[in-house]
Design a protein around this motif. Structure first.
Motif, PDB file in Angstrom:
ATOM      1  N   LEU A 183       0.837  -1.186   0.000  1.00 44.43           N
ATOM      2  CA  LEU A 183       0.000   0.000   0.000  1.00 44.43           C
ATOM      3  C   LEU A 183       0.876   1.241   0.000  1.00 44.43           C
ATOM      4  O   LEU A 183       1.975   1.241   0.567  1.00 44.43           O
ATOM      5  N   THR A 184       0.376   2.271  -0.628  1.00 45.79           N
ATOM      6  CA  THR A 184       1.084   3.543  -0.570  1.00 45.79           C
ATOM      7  C   THR A 184       1.006   4.100   0.848  1.00 45.79           C
ATOM      8  O   THR A 184       0.196   3.662   1.670  1.00 45.79           O
ATOM      9  N   SER A 185       1.848   5.055   1.130  1.00 44.31           N
ATOM     10  CA  SER A 185       1.844   5.637   2.480  1.00 44.31           C
ATOM     11  C   SER A 185       0.498   6.281   2.794  1.00 44.31           C
ATOM     12  O   SER A 185       0.041   6.254   3.942  1.00 44.31           O
ATOM     13  N   GLU A 186      -0.154   6.846   1.758  1.00 44.29           N
ATOM     14  CA  GLU A 186      -1.459   7.461   1.986  1.00 44.29           C
ATOM     15  C   GLU A 186      -2.513   6.415   2.323  1.00 44.29           C
ATOM     16  O   GLU A 186      -3.356   6.621   3.208  1.00 44.29           O
ATOM     17  N   LEU A 187      -2.484   5.273   1.637  1.00 43.72           N
ATOM     18  CA  LEU A 187      -3.440   4.213   1.937  1.00 43.72           C
ATOM     19  C   LEU A 187      -3.148   3.578   3.291  1.00 43.72           C
ATOM     20  O   LEU A 187      -4.065   3.155   3.995  1.00 43.72           O
ATOM     21  N   LYS A 188      -1.882   3.505   3.659  1.00 41.61           N
ATOM     22  CA  LYS A 188      -1.548   3.015   4.994  1.00 41.61           C
ATOM     23  C   LYS A 188      -2.100   3.956   6.064  1.00 41.61           C
ATOM     24  O   LYS A 188      -2.564   3.530   7.121  1.00 41.61           O
ATOM     25  N   GLU A 189      -2.038   5.257   5.740  1.00 42.45           N
ATOM     26  CA  GLU A 189      -2.589   6.230   6.675  1.00 42.45           C
ATOM     27  C   GLU A 189      -4.093   6.025   6.842  1.00 42.45           C
ATOM     28  O   GLU A 189      -4.617   6.034   7.969  1.00 42.45           O
ATOM     29  N   LEU A 190      -4.793   5.812   5.727  1.00 45.26           N
ATOM     30  CA  LEU A 190      -6.226   5.567   5.802  1.00 45.26           C
ATOM     31  C   LEU A 190      -6.530   4.270   6.545  1.00 45.26           C
ATOM     32  O   LEU A 190      -7.500   4.185   7.302  1.00 45.26           O
ATOM     33  N   SER A 191      -5.699   3.242   6.318  1.00 47.09           N
ATOM     34  CA  SER A 191      -5.922   1.976   7.028  1.00 47.09           C
ATOM     35  C   SER A 191      -5.730   2.155   8.526  1.00 47.09           C
ATOM     36  O   SER A 191      -6.417   1.525   9.341  1.00 47.09           O
ATOM     37  N   GLY A 192      -4.796   3.035   8.909  1.00 49.49           N
ATOM     38  CA  GLY A 192      -4.615   3.312  10.328  1.00 49.49           C
ATOM     39  C   GLY A 192      -5.833   3.972  10.940  1.00 49.49           C
ATOM     40  O   GLY A 192      -6.241   3.658  12.067  1.00 49.49           O
ATOM     41  N   VAL A 193      -6.448   4.885  10.195  1.00 50.54           N
ATOM     42  CA  VAL A 193      -7.661   5.538  10.680  1.00 50.54           C
ATOM     43  C   VAL A 193      -8.776   4.513  10.854  1.00 50.54           C
ATOM     44  O   VAL A 193      -9.505   4.510  11.852  1.00 50.54           O
ATOM     45  N   VAL A 194      -8.920   3.608   9.872  1.00 48.62           N
ATOM     46  CA  VAL A 194      -9.976   2.595   9.930  1.00 48.62           C
ATOM     47  C   VAL A 194      -9.759   1.649  11.092  1.00 48.62           C
ATOM     48  O   VAL A 194     -10.680   1.376  11.884  1.00 48.62           O
TER      49      VAL A 194
END
Length: 717
Positions: free
Chosen positions: A603-614
């Motif tokens: 995952l890109t860093s941005e998608l990892k960030e979103l996964s962290g929020v989820v």
């Protein structure tokens, strides 16, 4: 990725943000926009809660209880309630500071306030209810770092008719939810300070979390759910710290002690202080006396046991009351009403009654009726002794305490207890052996101190209180039975409380003063029993937990008594069904994200960030919803629609986080920047319009017709 609620010292996806933006993703709003947005949602929240706050100008639903209890605090009159005291104390304080004199009776819904000042108490509850919106905004903003997500959660609560209605009346719910949301916000804030532990801000938010936990527990026992929520977060936090090898065990010990101090000891100290203030303020005898022990009652000014002297030892001819030693067991009681057809013998009812009453008085007489007139002042005093066989004659009806082998009304295999005879003349089933149940042998029976057991001579059964509440034919008093099982328990133990005998010398009751710990324990036992025995009021519709998330059935606040102003508690169906759909959507997104990470999908860093929020922020809100909803399926007490609103707060915040994450992900799949912005902005605009638009009638208006009935499904047709 840290576990939900984790607070590790090393930066995680929620604490360390990359500066790169998702292609086409809307840029983060400037910092200046956040205070403006907070001010906007706060103003809208207060405007919606204080709009027409004075209407209706009569008692609505449970205002009859909590307004009355506020009056009790102002008048310092002792009462009993199934909830801890903080909420009622604050209502009473708000009324006192606003000029209310505590004289309105709050007898029943529909009673008009007339010249009495009730706006201070309503205004206080509306103020705390208004604070829920900015609390939700700040919580979601901290978890998601997204202004649209925070605004969506805030607008859901602003425009929900149920949240508005519940905040506008003299109730415990807005007070409970204020402390609940305060605890959640404080917990999230101190988690965000995990990279600077033991700083001033870290200590402030950690301590404030403990204060809010004490507040939630001090209003209602369901505040335990948020205590459990914060406790699980703390365990996850400490588990993460324990696995951080860069921290020494000494530092870990400091973390542990800090949490014990702020999240256990501080709330406990505040919680006990609430009760200390409660018992200090309510020092006058009132309607709650009979729920508590004789020793406790002797501390209340105006109680017949306060600062009085009574005969120490029981004698024949004494007029007494007998109190069951079971917590809230009640006084041995009888009245002229008979048991109905089909319930044992159709004789006079004998029950246990929790209140002081003339029908609690009994006269102790000898076994046979041909004894001398014991009321004659010239007759010698004869004390009742351990092992004597006595009769108990009900003073008001002149019938004897009686038992036989007919089955008790509610408790199977127990015998019925009745009042029998005429003017004290009955039969051999009126004889009872009195025995002192103590470790050391006592010949005489001491008032208030001796724990006695009454054994029925003819059947060998033991008089006791089952603790079960009789139906309406028994005036919902407590069942008294004669149990053939000879097991010693508080149910079958009694003490003599009131004692009237002019022939005997008196002693002071000061020696019976209980300690604060004893009072605290007794009050909790009484509250727990009262909570489990709650029954619905007349013309009141209860509900089941599965009704609540779908907004199936509301709750009438006003209109039963043919008033011209009707209020019905019901949520905005669009909002509630959106929240319900979002829960399923979140589970799908969270499972998909967890599987992708487990399978090593790049995952890109941005998608990892979103996964962290989820998986962090969303998981915390999901856990909060579960903890505040699922326990109600296991409760045996009566349940109402308003019990769901704490869980609804979590589902609303989850809705903001979930839709923000989903729209960001969809926008990220579109390469043109303008298209991505349109998708993201259009998605949120649609959600806002969906929330704000309501086709159904307002639930708080004059002459509101019976359009709103059992279901809310017709609301959006």
């Amino acid at each position: 990725m840290p576990a939900a609620g984790g607070g590790r010292a090393e930066p995680g996806p929620l604490r360390q943000r990359e500066s790169r933006q998702l292609p086409g993703r809307p840029a983060a709003p400037p910092a200046a926009a956040r205070p403006a947005a907070l001010a906007l949602v706060t103003i809208l929240s207060f405007a919606s809660r204080f709009h027409r706050l004075a209407e209706p100008s009569h008692v609505c639903w449970d205002e009859t209880h909590f307004g009355k209890m506020g009056s009790y605090y102002i008048n310092r009159t002792f009462f009993f309630d199934v909830h801890p005291p903080l909420g009622k104390m604050l209502i009473g304080l708000a009324g006192y500071l606003s000029g209310y004199d505590g004289t309105f009776p709050f007898q029943k819904p529909g009673d008009r306030y007339e010249q009495h000042n009730y706006m201070g108490m309503r205004g206080f509850c509306a103020f705390l209810g208004s604070c829920l919106v900015p609390f939700a905004y700040l919580t979601v903003l901290e978890l998601s770092k997204s202004l649209p997500a925070a605004l969506l959660a805030a607008f859901i609560l602003i425009f929900d008719t149920g949240c508005i209605t519940l905040s506008q009346y003299i109730l415990l719910d807005p007070i409970l939810m204020f402390f609940l949301m305060g605890a959640v916000l404080s917990m999230v804030k101190y988690n965000s300070c995990a990279d600077r532990p033991f700083s001033a801000s870290w200590w402030f938010w950690l301590s404030l979390t403990g204060v809010n936990l004490a507040g939630a527990m001090g209003v209602k026992f369901v505040g335990l759910f948020v205590v459990l929520f914060v406790g699980l977060n703390t365990i996850s936090d400490l588990w993460g710290l324990l696995g951080d090898l860069s921290l020494s065990l000494v530092v870990f010990g400091k973390h542990l002690l800090a949490r014990v101090l702020c999240l256990i000891l501080l709330p406990l100290a505040l919680y006990m202080t609430m009760f200390a203030v409660h018992f200090t303020v309510l020092n006058k005898s009132g309607p709650g006396d009979g729920f508590f022990s004789s020793a406790f009652q002797s501390q209340l000014i105006g109680n017949n046991l306060h600062n009085v002297s009574i005969p120490e030892h029981l004698a024949y001819g004494s007029v007494v009351t007998m109190k069951n030693l079971r917590m809230a067991g009640g006084y041995l009681h009888s009245h002229w009403h008979l048991y109905p057809e089909g319930i044992g013998a159709r004789q006079q009812q004998v029950t246990a009654y929790l209140h002081k009453d003339l029908n609690n008085l009994w006269i102790i007489k000898k076994r046979y009726s041909d004894t001398a007139d014991l009321s004659d002042p010239s007759s010698p005093v004869e004390f009742v002794r351990h092992g004597d066989i006595i009769r108990l004659e009900h003073k008001e009806t002149s019938r004897n305490l009686h038992s036989h082998r007919h089955e008790a009304p509610l408790t199977k295999k127990h015998f019925q207890v009745t009042g029998y005879g005429i003017n004290g003349t009955g039969d051999s089933n009126d004889f009872w052996r009195i025995e002192v149940m103590s470790r050391k042998a006592e010949k005489l029976i001491k008032v208030l101190r001796s724990q006695v057991q009454l054994t029925h001579v003819a059947t060998g059964c033991i008089l006791g209180s089952s603790g079960k509440t009789l139906p309406k034919w028994g005036w919902e008093q407590v069942e008294v039975t004669c149990t053939p099982y000879l097991k010693k328990s508080p149910n079958s133990l009694w003490n003599f409380e009131d004692h009237i005998n002019p022939k005997l010398p008196n002693i002071s009751l000061d020696v019976l003063k209980p300690s604060f710990a004893e009072i605290l324990l007794e009050s909790h036992m009484v509250m727990i029993r009262g909570n489990s025995g709650l029954k619905p009021k007349d013309n009141e519709v209860t509900s089941k937990p599965w009704h609540w998330p779908i907004n199936y059935q509301g709750l009438r606040f006003s209109g039963v008594n043919e008033t011209d102003y009707r209020v019905y508690l019901l949520g905005n169906p669009v909002i509630w069904w959106l929240n319900l759909v979002t829960i399923g959507l979140y589970l799908l997104i969270a499972v998909s994200t967890a599987v992708a990470l487990k399978r090593g999908v790049q995952l890109t860093s941005e998608l990892k960030e979103l996964s962290g929020v989820v998986l962090c922020g969303g998981a915390q809100m999901m856990l909060g919803w579960l903890l505040h909803y699922l326990p109600f399926f296991m409760m045996g007490r009566v349940l109402y629609f308003h019990h769901y609103f704490p869980a609804m707060l979590f589902s609303s915040m989850l809705t903001g986080i979930t839709w923000d994450t989903l729209l960001k992900f969809c926008a990220g799949l579109l390469s043109p920047s303008t298209t991505a912005r349109k998708v993201y902005g259009g998605g949120f605009l649609s959600l806002f319009l969906l929330i704000v638009y309501r086709k159904h009638p307002h639930l708080h208006e004059p002459a509101f017709t019976e359009v709103i009935h059992r279901t809310a499904f017709s609301e959006i047709l």
